[in-house]
Design a protein around this motif. Sequence first.
Motif, PDB file in Angstrom:
ATOM      1  N   MET A 360      43.280  25.681  25.515  1.00  0.00           N
ATOM      2  CA  MET A 360      41.793  26.545  24.819  1.00  0.00           C
ATOM      3  C   MET A 360      41.811  27.886  25.464  1.00  0.00           C
ATOM      4  SD  MET A 360      38.715  24.216  25.222  1.00  0.00           S
ATOM      5  CE  MET A 360      37.141  24.719  24.693  1.00  0.00           C
ATOM      6  N   ILE A 361      41.745  27.749  26.950  1.00  0.00           N
ATOM      7  CA  ILE A 361      41.862  29.102  27.932  1.00  0.00           C
ATOM      8  C   ILE A 361      43.355  30.079  27.351  1.00  0.00           C
ATOM      9  CG2 ILE A 361      42.707  30.334  29.369  1.00  0.00           C
ATOM     10  CD1 ILE A 361      41.074  28.272  31.014  1.00  0.00           C
ATOM     11  N   ASP A 362      44.306  29.657  26.325  1.00  0.00           N
ATOM     12  CA  ASP A 362      45.632  30.090  26.073  1.00  0.00           C
ATOM     13  C   ASP A 362      45.102  30.940  25.069  1.00  0.00           C
ATOM     14  OD1 ASP A 362      47.121  30.575  28.250  1.00  0.00           O
ATOM     15  OD2 ASP A 362      47.724  28.340  27.363  1.00  0.00           O
ATOM     16  N   GLU A 363      43.878  30.301  24.003  1.00  0.00           N
ATOM     17  CA  GLU A 363      43.698  31.092  22.988  1.00  0.00           C
ATOM     18  C   GLU A 363      43.311  32.099  22.634  1.00  0.00           C
ATOM     19  OE1 GLU A 363      42.090  27.684  20.855  1.00  0.00           O
ATOM     20  OE2 GLU A 363      43.875  26.059  20.343  1.00  0.00           O
ATOM     21  N   GLN A 364      42.333  32.513  23.958  1.00  0.00           N
ATOM     22  CA  GLN A 364      41.356  33.667  24.379  1.00  0.00           C
ATOM     23  C   GLN A 364      42.359  34.712  23.360  1.00  0.00           C
ATOM     24  OE1 GLN A 364      38.527  34.118  27.068  1.00  0.00           O
ATOM     25  NE2 GLN A 364      38.749  32.016  27.902  1.00  0.00           N
ATOM     26  N   ASP A 365      41.510  35.751  23.379  1.00  0.00           N
ATOM     27  CA  ASP A 365      42.192  36.969  22.442  1.00  0.00           C
ATOM     28  C   ASP A 365      42.186  38.306  23.721  1.00  0.00           C
ATOM     29  OD1 ASP A 365      42.332  35.465  19.586  1.00  0.00           O
ATOM     30  OD2 ASP A 365      40.589  36.629  19.060  1.00  0.00           O
ATOM     31  N   ASN A 366      41.174  38.325  25.114  1.00  0.00           N
ATOM     32  CA  ASN A 366      41.600  39.238  25.682  1.00  0.00           C
ATOM     33  C   ASN A 366      41.994  39.032  26.920  1.00  0.00           C
ATOM     34  OD1 ASN A 366      40.137  40.359  27.982  1.00  0.00           O
ATOM     35  ND2 ASN A 366      38.349  40.764  27.094  1.00  0.00           N
ATOM     36  N   GLU A 367      43.181  39.192  26.739  1.00  0.00           N
ATOM     37  CA  GLU A 367      43.911  39.028  28.052  1.00  0.00           C
ATOM     38  C   GLU A 367      43.468  39.412  29.722  1.00  0.00           C
ATOM     39  OE1 GLU A 367      48.424  40.313  28.887  1.00  0.00           O
ATOM     40  OE2 GLU A 367      47.469  41.718  26.928  1.00  0.00           O
ATOM     41  N   HIS A 368      42.737  40.074  29.426  1.00  0.00           N
ATOM     42  CA  HIS A 368      42.532  40.073  30.439  1.00  0.00           C
ATOM     43  C   HIS A 368      41.855  39.171  31.070  1.00  0.00           C
ATOM     44  CE1 HIS A 368      41.463  42.004  34.103  1.00  0.00           C
ATOM     45  NE2 HIS A 368      40.126  41.999  34.289  1.00  0.00           N
ATOM     46  N   ARG A 369      40.666  38.312  30.223  1.00  0.00           N
ATOM     47  CA  ARG A 369      40.023  37.960  30.744  1.00  0.00           C
ATOM     48  C   ARG A 369      41.142  36.370  30.744  1.00  0.00           C
ATOM     49  NH1 ARG A 369      35.767  37.013  33.617  1.00  0.00           N
ATOM     50  NH2 ARG A 369      34.581  35.417  32.972  1.00  0.00           N
ATOM     51  N   ARG A 370      41.993  36.558  29.524  1.00  0.00           N
ATOM     52  CA  ARG A 370      42.302  35.088  29.983  1.00  0.00           C
ATOM     53  C   ARG A 370      43.304  34.919  30.977  1.00  0.00           C
ATOM     54  NH1 ARG A 370      45.438  36.178  25.333  1.00  0.00           N
ATOM     55  NH2 ARG A 370      47.207  36.793  26.968  1.00  0.00           N
ATOM     56  N   LEU A 371      43.915  35.547  31.195  1.00  0.00           N
ATOM     57  CA  LEU A 371      44.927  35.814  32.904  1.00  0.00           C
ATOM     58  C   LEU A 371      43.738  35.589  33.975  1.00  0.00           C
ATOM     59  CD1 LEU A 371      46.565  38.977  32.667  1.00  0.00           C
ATOM     60  CD2 LEU A 371      47.952  36.177  32.594  1.00  0.00           C
ATOM     61  N   ILE A 372      42.650  35.575  34.095  1.00  0.00           N
ATOM     62  CA  ILE A 372      41.560  35.876  35.843  1.00  0.00           C
ATOM     63  C   ILE A 372      41.374  34.113  35.142  1.00  0.00           C
ATOM     64  CG2 ILE A 372      39.278  35.877  35.647  1.00  0.00           C
ATOM     65  CD1 ILE A 372      39.143  38.722  35.403  1.00  0.00           C
ATOM     66  N   GLU A 373      40.398  33.505  33.914  1.00  0.00           N
ATOM     67  CA  GLU A 373      40.546  32.364  33.631  1.00  0.00           C
ATOM     68  C   GLU A 373      41.649  31.422  33.865  1.00  0.00           C
ATOM     69  OE1 GLU A 373      38.270  31.049  30.706  1.00  0.00           O
ATOM     70  OE2 GLU A 373      36.866  33.179  30.224  1.00  0.00           O
ATOM     71  N   LYS A 374      43.094  31.185  34.120  1.00  0.00           N
ATOM     72  CA  LYS A 374      44.214  30.665  33.994  1.00  0.00           C
ATOM     73  C   LYS A 374      43.842  30.883  35.207  1.00  0.00           C
ATOM     74  CE  LYS A 374      48.558  29.668  31.729  1.00  0.00           C
ATOM     75  NZ  LYS A 374      49.681  30.115  30.629  1.00  0.00           N
ATOM     76  N   GLN A 375      44.134  31.802  36.236  1.00  0.00           N
ATOM     77  CA  GLN A 375      43.898  31.210  37.037  1.00  0.00           C
ATOM     78  C   GLN A 375      43.158  30.666  37.986  1.00  0.00           C
ATOM     79  OE1 GLN A 375      44.132  35.433  38.168  1.00  0.00           O
ATOM     80  NE2 GLN A 375      46.044  36.296  36.760  1.00  0.00           N
ATOM     81  N   LYS A 376      41.582  31.063  38.075  1.00  0.00           N
ATOM     82  CA  LYS A 376      41.060  30.137  38.453  1.00  0.00           C
ATOM     83  C   LYS A 376      41.055  28.672  38.230  1.00  0.00           C
ATOM     84  CE  LYS A 376      37.371  33.776  38.167  1.00  0.00           C
ATOM     85  NZ  LYS A 376      36.421  33.476  39.343  1.00  0.00           N
ATOM     86  N   PHE A 377      41.353  28.424  36.778  1.00  0.00           N
ATOM     87  CA  PHE A 377      41.287  26.793  36.744  1.00  0.00           C
ATOM     88  C   PHE A 377      42.132  26.066  37.087  1.00  0.00           C
ATOM     89  CE2 PHE A 377      42.936  23.733  33.266  1.00  0.00           C
ATOM     90  CZ  PHE A 377      41.429  22.454  33.853  1.00  0.00           C
ATOM     91  N   SER A 378      43.244  26.814  37.722  1.00  0.00           N
ATOM     92  CA  SER A 378      44.623  26.412  38.386  1.00  0.00           C
ATOM     93  C   SER A 378      43.779  25.775  39.194  1.00  0.00           C
ATOM     94  CB  SER A 378      46.133  27.813  38.372  1.00  0.00           C
ATOM     95  OG  SER A 378      46.440  27.554  38.897  1.00  0.00           O
ATOM     96  N   ALA A 379      43.407  26.919  40.554  1.00  0.00           N
ATOM     97  CA  ALA A 379      43.243  26.638  41.533  1.00  0.00           C
ATOM     98  C   ALA A 379      41.802  24.836  41.085  1.00  0.00           C
ATOM     99  CB  ALA A 379      42.399  27.782  42.461  1.00  0.00           C
ATOM    100  N   MET A 380      40.998  25.104  40.134  1.00  0.00           N
ATOM    101  CA  MET A 380      40.117  24.149  40.049  1.00  0.00           C
ATOM    102  C   MET A 380      41.417  22.663  39.735  1.00  0.00           C
ATOM    103  SD  MET A 380      37.085  22.639  39.982  1.00  0.00           S
ATOM    104  CE  MET A 380      37.610  20.947  40.559  1.00  0.00           C
ATOM    105  N   GLN A 381      41.875  22.401  39.074  1.00  0.00           N
ATOM    106  CA  GLN A 381      43.378  21.737  39.063  1.00  0.00           C
ATOM    107  C   GLN A 381      43.973  21.600  39.928  1.00  0.00           C
ATOM    108  OE1 GLN A 381      45.944  22.184  35.771  1.00  0.00           O
ATOM    109  NE2 GLN A 381      46.859  20.444  36.020  1.00  0.00           N
ATOM    110  N   ALA A 382      44.147  22.305  40.953  1.00  0.00           N
ATOM    111  CA  ALA A 382      44.636  22.247  42.085  1.00  0.00           C
ATOM    112  C   ALA A 382      43.235  21.132  43.590  1.00  0.00           C
ATOM    113  CB  ALA A 382      45.161  23.353  43.290  1.00  0.00           C
TER     114      ALA A 382
END
Length: 622
Positions: A360-382
């Motif tokens: 779902m995060i990867d499908e976002q159009d806003n690249e900057h927002r996508r990168l931030i959300e991806k990094q934040k979710f990575s920490a949550m998954q960890a």
Amino acid sequence: MLATKDENNEKSEQNDPIIEKLSDKLQEVFGYSEFRHGQQPVMLSALSGRDTLVLMPTGGGKSLCYQLPALCSEGLTVVVSPLLSLMQDQVEALQAMGIAAATLHSGLTSQQSLTTLQQLQQQQIKVLYVSPERALQPNFIERLQEYQLSLIAIDEAHCISQWGHDFRPEYGQLGRLRQYLSAVPFMALTATADAATQHDIIERLGLDNPHCHRSSFDRPNIRYVVQEKYKPLKQIKDYVKKQQGSAGIIYCGSRKKTEEIAESLQQAGVRAAPYHAGLEHNLKETTLRQFLRDDVDVVVATIAFGMGINKPNIRFVVHFDIPRSIESYYQETGRAGRDGLPAEALMLFDPRDAQWIQRMIDEQDNEHRRLIEKQKFSAMQAMAEAQTCRRLVLLNYFNEFSDKECGNCDLCLDPPQRFDALKDAQKALSCVFRVGQQFGIAHVVEVLRGSKNQRVLELKHDQLSTYGIGQDESHEYWFSVLRQLIHRGFIVQDIRRFAALQLTEEARAILRGEVELELAKPRTNLTATRTSITDRGDYNKILFRRLRKLRKDIADRDGVPPFVVFSDASLVEMCIDYPTAATDMLKISGVGQVKLERYGGEFIAAIEQFLSGASERQLFNG
């Protein structure tokens, strides 16, 4: 320049009357005998006219930081708050203590708004709660310039930041208030803000050399538990039944799930209700009110049931699905145990859920927002996959480094096997260093395992001394080791540099082999934890149930939530100390003069009746 001893003494003497006044009001109005950590310096800063940034966990006493100074200063305190329900609850609680408080927002009738504006004009209000939309209206800003203002408080200030997890455009524009109210001190308050978000709040609000207070993010009364998600609906029903009618929230990732789970709980005899953005407004308001007034025990909700849940006696928060960020997780779990009594945060985790969110995060159009959300979710998954104390993971994420395990999470209560990890840690840390501290976990693992993927070869990282030194262990193994090193504070992830791993000063001792290091043996299968919330203290449970019923009856009579009368923590103290006189009742935390006059007599009578009955039973049994 450092202040001299005489200068410090002079400042202390100047503050003594103010501190005395704050302390008197704290006891007289709010019923507390002492300040929580950090509250007094924040209040003194505001009263001296200085801007302030306050980071305190949910339940840490943020609201008091502006409410008490409002009573000790001339003029009006304006509080910008994001949710109508939160504003209303705060106002009801203040009014119950005899404080003149009001709200202004779009949900009021024209007559209600006019009445409030007239009261403001006549200086009859001490604390005014406004929505961000109302605060930014030009005619309202003009009115504010006419009033004598003592403080502008911005609650949930993380919403201001573009880095914040609940970015809201209106909040981002609140800095405009500073242009027109430059002489008025501002106070920004939030429970969650990393370093980037803090900097953003200060910059966007135009805070001038603010006094920054950061409390510990630790909520020791909350037990953090992660369970393997195998039969989720049965797990939820079994768990809720164990809570025996305690208040709780179950967060789900979809609207459909909230309705299905709520219906299943209802069929099991639980007073439950769904809540999501697609429901009719009146139905959502009814559910919220019933929950606040203890007519509904469990709300099954999406994150639409977010900030503004001003209910201190929530005993558990369940995440049916993994949240998208640690900030969200921390905010949502923080709604449990705000009264300081034991509470629990349970998360059901399935790696497949994480994969779905990543897509779902990867499908976002806003690249900057996508990168931030991806990094934040990575920490949550960890955090969900952690093999070390979960509280350490949370505290480390907010730059509150600790190496002491908490003893109150599933991994502390049911610890995984440990092993001598010094050599593996040296391999991992050395690899982070050799790739220039410019790459994330995935790339470091690829280098460690000797991957021949295109990026490793293009960067010539196959020529590094650490290339392939971890090929005997699996991909998952090295992910676990690196995550544990992050959780222990030997590595940090720079969110502004695409989660690049960077060594901390503490890593030096590991690399040099100067200390011993044990880590949790990586395990791929999470075991289901069967822990439950601990007993909430040595107090009389029978009397507690009677006082709780009395509180509910009084709340229904007065049309307010039960916690506005007294909190669970206050009732517990009554069930330990048995106050039967007004002077004794005033010693109970949360009982001020106004509440004593309004409710004290009925509670004293109930306690006397209980004690009398207990004495008669003892005599009869004797």
